[in-house]
Enzyme design. Structure first.
Site, PDB file in Angstrom:
ATOM      1  CG  ASP A  55      -0.298  -0.216   2.521  1.00  0.00           C
ATOM      2  OD1 ASP A  55       0.805  -0.790   2.548  1.00  0.00           O
ATOM      3  OD2 ASP A  55      -0.882   0.178   3.549  1.00  0.00           O
ATOM      4  CG  HIS A 156       5.149  -1.042  10.052  1.00  0.00           C
ATOM      5  ND1 HIS A 156       3.973  -1.165  10.771  1.00  0.00           N
ATOM      6  CD2 HIS A 156       4.824  -1.324   8.766  1.00  0.00           C
ATOM      7  CE1 HIS A 156       2.994  -1.501   9.959  1.00  0.00           C
ATOM      8  NE2 HIS A 156       3.486  -1.617   8.736  1.00  0.00           N
TER       9      HIS A 156
END
Length: 333
Positions: A55, A156
């Site tokens: 994304d 992350h």
């Protein structure tokens, strides 16, 4: 802000000094370039990738199509592994006309301690990652006359990057003081701003440059922004990041989860809207813009997400038109 709410987003920035421009694209998700004129995409100098999840890189082919053969080199910056992954993307096309091409890409892997760079040539069908140097990672990763870019390491499920962009401070002429001294503008002002010393010719009359500088020039702070997306924001990270953001005028940050989904946000190493609002409040950032909404929330829930953030940091907003799109979606539903 590019892209739509609850879809892929990106931030497109033009740093303009009046004498030159640096254009930067921060992330490149699917269809984020749909509303950006092709000529502007083609003129973009730097692609800054927070990380390489789909994304955030799903629109890369559209950007590559606009920039693969432009006259100036295109630079890409991202966490370790960026050059390897983009190298595969470069190879996803038939380059039978490669010897005629002139384009060049320079891809920079930003490690915590150093930046390692690779050069890819269009005339070689982008097939060879030429070593282009390794340098210590201390201070900005990128400096142009128009903007300085600092990379901020984020967590992350691996390394992600945030970015802080700052225009350099600039000197401007106090026009009221100029009039008060009875002086007319002219080429001498550029000399004064350029650091002239000693005696300066002002429209045929000698003046002391140091005295003119003190009387006429004022320092103006450049604009600044930070872009943080897809990252863990626990107490330790809050304490680490807040000092880095002090002095930043606008924070663009992900708004993946509602406050009640805190545990889910932590599990996926994302943030809640209230966490990023608390970060902006702690750093005393004048403006917070929320982006990268999760698809798990319906459009009618978006105003509540915004209100939760505003309860902590009142100067919080969505990009222009997003709440209008929420109303539009409700009407269509």
């Amino acid at each position: 802000m590019l892209g739509r709410p609850a879809e892929d987003n990106a931030l497109w920035v033009t740093a303009d000094s009046g004498q030159g421009r640096t254009r930067l694209l921060l992330d490149c998700g699917a269809r984020v370039l749909d509303t950006l004129p092709f000529a502007e995409a083609q003129a973009t100098d730097h692609l800054l990738l927070s990380h390489l999840h789909m994304d955030h890189v799903g629109g890369f082919d559209d950007f590559f199509r606009a920039t693969f053969d432009r006259a100036a080199p295109t630079h890409a910056w991202g966490p370790p592994g960026t050059a390897r992954i983009l190298g595969h993307r470069f190879q996803g096309f038939w380059w039978n006309h490669a010897p005629e091409l002139r384009g060049q890409w320079v891809v920079h892997d930003v490690h915590d301690t150093h930046v390692r760079s690779f050069r890819f040539e269009a005339r070689e069908a982008f097939a060879v990652p030429h070593e282009a140097g390794t340098r210590p990672h201390a201070g900005p990763i990128l400096t142009t006359p128009e903007v300085h870019v600092q990379a901020v390491p984020l967590e992350h499920h691996g390394r992600s990057l945030g970015f802080i962009l700052r225009e350099p401070d600039r000197e401007r002429v106090n026009t009221g003081a100029l009039t008060g001294l009875g002086l007319r503008p002219g080429p001498w002002l550029a000399e004064l701003k350029g650091g002239a010393t000693g005696e300066l010719d002002v429209n045929g009359q000698p003046h002391d440059a140091a005295g003119l500088r003190a009387a006429l020039l004022e320092r103006e702070t450049g604009e600044s922004l930070a872009y943080l997306t897809d990252f863990l924001l626990d107490d330790a990270q809050q304490a680490r990041l807040a000092p880095l953001l002090r002095g930043v005028q606008t924070l663009y940050a992900e708004a993946q989860y509602a406050p009640e989904d805190h545990a889910l946000a932590a599990r996926h190493e994302h943030t809640t809207v209230t966490q990023v609002a608390a970060l902006a409040h702690s750093a005393d950032v004048p403006a917070l813009t929320l982006l990268h909404l999760s698809r798990r929330y319906r459009p009618e829930q978006w105003p509540a997400l915004l209100s939760a953030a505003q309860a902590i940091h009142p100067a919080t907003r969505f990009p222009d038109g997003w709440l209008g799109k929420a109303a539009e979606s409700r009407a269509l539903g």
